[in-house]
Motif scaffolding. Structure first.
Motif, PDB file in Angstrom:
ATOM      1  N   ARG A  36       0.741  -1.227   0.072  1.00 37.99           N
ATOM      2  CA  ARG A  36       0.035  -0.071   0.082  1.00 37.99           C
ATOM      3  C   ARG A  36       0.805   1.279  -0.009  1.00 37.99           C
ATOM      4  NH1 ARG A  36      -3.116   0.239   4.982  1.00 37.99           N
ATOM      5  NH2 ARG A  36      -1.167  -0.434   5.608  1.00 37.99           N
ATOM      6  N   PHE A  37       1.899   1.195   0.777  1.00 37.41           N
ATOM      7  CA  PHE A  37       2.943   2.473   0.822  1.00 37.41           C
ATOM      8  C   PHE A  37       3.923   2.212  -0.133  1.00 37.41           C
ATOM      9  CE2 PHE A  37       1.105   2.005   5.050  1.00 37.41           C
ATOM     10  CZ  PHE A  37       1.122   3.382   5.254  1.00 37.41           C
ATOM     11  N   GLU A  38       4.619   1.069  -0.594  1.00 38.73           N
ATOM     12  CA  GLU A  38       5.664   0.903  -1.586  1.00 38.73           C
ATOM     13  C   GLU A  38       5.396   1.394  -2.883  1.00 38.73           C
ATOM     14  OE1 GLU A  38       9.065  -2.316  -2.993  1.00 38.73           O
ATOM     15  OE2 GLU A  38       7.197  -3.149  -2.143  1.00 38.73           O
ATOM     16  N   ALA A  39       4.252   1.115  -3.443  1.00 41.04           N
ATOM     17  CA  ALA A  39       3.912   1.583  -4.630  1.00 41.04           C
ATOM     18  C   ALA A  39       3.759   2.962  -5.033  1.00 41.04           C
ATOM     19  CB  ALA A  39       2.725   0.767  -5.435  1.00 41.04           C
ATOM     20  N   PRO A  40       2.968   3.516  -4.422  1.00 37.81           N
ATOM     21  CA  PRO A  40       2.747   4.882  -4.443  1.00 37.81           C
ATOM     22  C   PRO A  40       4.185   5.768  -3.841  1.00 37.81           C
ATOM     23  CG  PRO A  40       1.502   4.245  -2.584  1.00 37.81           C
ATOM     24  CD  PRO A  40       1.861   3.154  -3.445  1.00 37.81           C
ATOM     25  N   SER A  41       4.970   5.364  -3.004  1.00 33.26           N
ATOM     26  CA  SER A  41       6.133   5.860  -2.624  1.00 33.26           C
ATOM     27  C   SER A  41       7.127   5.940  -3.719  1.00 33.26           C
ATOM     28  CB  SER A  41       6.875   5.207  -1.382  1.00 33.26           C
ATOM     29  OG  SER A  41       5.977   5.221  -0.224  1.00 33.26           O
ATOM     30  N   ARG A  42       7.385   4.781  -4.514  1.00 29.24           N
ATOM     31  CA  ARG A  42       8.193   4.853  -5.604  1.00 29.24           C
ATOM     32  C   ARG A  42       7.716   5.353  -6.702  1.00 29.24           C
ATOM     33  NH1 ARG A  42      11.934   0.910  -5.144  1.00 29.24           N
ATOM     34  NH2 ARG A  42      11.715  -0.688  -3.521  1.00 29.24           N
ATOM     35  N   ALA A  43       6.217   5.548  -7.026  1.00 34.22           N
ATOM     36  CA  ALA A  43       5.950   6.411  -8.120  1.00 34.22           C
ATOM     37  C   ALA A  43       6.242   7.856  -7.806  1.00 34.22           C
ATOM     38  CB  ALA A  43       4.310   5.971  -8.076  1.00 34.22           C
ATOM     39  N   LEU A  44       5.976   8.359  -6.641  1.00 32.55           N
ATOM     40  CA  LEU A  44       5.988   9.821  -6.216  1.00 32.55           C
ATOM     41  C   LEU A  44       7.680  10.184  -6.370  1.00 32.55           C
ATOM     42  CD1 LEU A  44       3.370  10.026  -3.410  1.00 32.55           C
ATOM     43  CD2 LEU A  44       3.377  11.288  -5.670  1.00 32.55           C
ATOM     44  N   ALA A  45       8.442   9.173  -5.728  1.00 27.59           N
ATOM     45  CA  ALA A  45       9.904   9.405  -5.774  1.00 27.59           C
ATOM     46  C   ALA A  45      10.312   9.472  -7.218  1.00 27.59           C
ATOM     47  CB  ALA A  45      10.671   8.299  -5.198  1.00 27.59           C
ATOM     48  N   ALA A  46       9.805   8.608  -8.109  1.00 25.90           N
ATOM     49  CA  ALA A  46      10.256   8.655  -9.407  1.00 25.90           C
ATOM     50  C   ALA A  46       9.794   9.887 -10.307  1.00 25.90           C
ATOM     51  CB  ALA A  46       9.833   7.508 -10.099  1.00 25.90           C
ATOM     52  N   GLU A  47       8.639  10.275 -10.127  1.00 27.33           N
ATOM     53  CA  GLU A  47       8.054  11.379 -10.571  1.00 27.33           C
ATOM     54  C   GLU A  47       8.515  12.774 -10.221  1.00 27.33           C
ATOM     55  OE1 GLU A  47       5.169  13.332 -13.506  1.00 27.33           O
ATOM     56  OE2 GLU A  47       6.053  11.351 -13.117  1.00 27.33           O
ATOM     57  N   GLY A  48       9.094  12.756  -8.911  1.00 27.71           N
ATOM     58  CA  GLY A  48       9.658  13.908  -8.535  1.00 27.71           C
ATOM     59  C   GLY A  48      10.955  14.172  -9.131  1.00 27.71           C
ATOM     60  N   VAL A  49      11.692  13.261  -9.727  1.00 26.54           N
ATOM     61  CA  VAL A  49      12.859  13.371 -10.285  1.00 26.54           C
ATOM     62  C   VAL A  49      12.716  14.218 -11.649  1.00 26.54           C
ATOM     63  CG1 VAL A  49      14.943  12.248 -11.250  1.00 26.54           C
ATOM     64  CG2 VAL A  49      14.013  11.245  -9.268  1.00 26.54           C
ATOM     65  N   VAL A  50      11.709  13.664 -12.206  1.00 27.44           N
ATOM     66  CA  VAL A  50      11.413  14.555 -13.653  1.00 27.44           C
ATOM     67  C   VAL A  50      10.580  15.754 -13.408  1.00 27.44           C
ATOM     68  CG1 VAL A  50      11.907  12.512 -14.869  1.00 27.44           C
ATOM     69  CG2 VAL A  50       9.383  12.949 -13.939  1.00 27.44           C
ATOM     70  N   ASN A  51       9.649  15.801 -12.264  1.00 30.27           N
ATOM     71  CA  ASN A  51       8.951  16.910 -11.987  1.00 30.27           C
ATOM     72  C   ASN A  51       9.273  17.639 -10.938  1.00 30.27           C
ATOM     73  OD1 ASN A  51       6.556  18.441 -11.174  1.00 30.27           O
ATOM     74  ND2 ASN A  51       5.128  17.118 -12.002  1.00 30.27           N
TER      75      ASN A  51
END
Length: 223
Positions: free
Chosen positions: A129-144
């Motif tokens: 529940r935490f891992e998937a959105p955490s990784r998504a936000l961390a990755a998106e934060g690199v380009v955004n």
């Protein structure tokens, strides 16, 4: 004579139900199909709301996910298990009753307190529940960059400040050298854990975080 007119719907409650449904839908879809395939349309369909309802509150799916994840983190923080009964009794005697869930525990044993909170972090990082959105936000934060700054400001920095506060308390108790910068010191155990989790360089376990605390507090050179 009493009026038979129906009670008008409460728009505040309706909006809160819709918002909650959107949070749940966004988090569920990221876990099930991944962030790249998650869309505003998909979130709206899953939540049972119109697409325009989402756009009225958020500008992008990243915005939805960030807010949903912040809400999830707040719920998890409120649900943190209490300390063992004997520790609660001791804290009450010491005048710290009622502070559970407020920051990192301060039992007087810095190593034990850090191990406790890092083990809880391990549980969270391994929870889908935490891992998937955490990784998504961390990755998106690199380009955004704008999203990345908000992710850091709203979620990461408040958590890091808890470590700063606990280390400063340890300094005041004479358990940490007075010349140590708590903001840098916390990275000795937080940053390695984040790197291992993000880059899959090794398993995330209690034994690993316990060792990080031991190395950080005791150093590596012979005594």
């Amino acid at each position: 004579m009493a009026s038979n007119s129906p009670t008008p719907p409460d728009s505040t409650r309706r909006s809160e139900r819709s918002r909650r449904a959107i949070y749940d839908a966004a988090l569920a879809l990221v876990v099930e199909i991944g962030y790249p395939k998650t869309t505003i349309e998909g979130i709206a369909a899953r939540a049972g709301v119109g697409k325009q309802t989402i756009y009225r509150w958020w500008g992008s799916k990243a915005d939805v996910l960030l807010e949903a994840f912040l809400d999830l983190s707040e719920q998890a923080a409120r649900a943190v298990p209490q300390e063992p009964e004997e520790r609660e009794e001791r804290e009450e005697r010491e005048g710290r009753a009622g502070e559970e869930g407020q920051g990192i525990p301060d039992t007087g044993d810095l190593a034990a307190d850090l191990r406790l909170v890092l083990r809880a972090t391990v549980d969270e990082l391994r929870d889908p529940r935490f891992e998937a959105p955490s990784r998504a936000l961390a990755a998106e934060g690199v380009v955004n960059e704008e999203l990345g700054r908000r992710f850091v400001a709203k979620l990461l920095e408040p958590q890091l400040q808890l470590y700063v506060d606990r280390l400063r308390s340890a300094q005041e108790a004479g358990q940490v050298r007075p010349d140590v910068d708590p903001r840098i010191a916390l990275e000795l155990f937080v940053s390695p854990l984040a790197q291992r989790w993000l880059q899959y360089t090794g398993p995330i376990t209690y034994a690993y975080t316990d060792t990080l605390v031991d190395y950080a507090l005791n150093g590596l050179s012979p005594r």
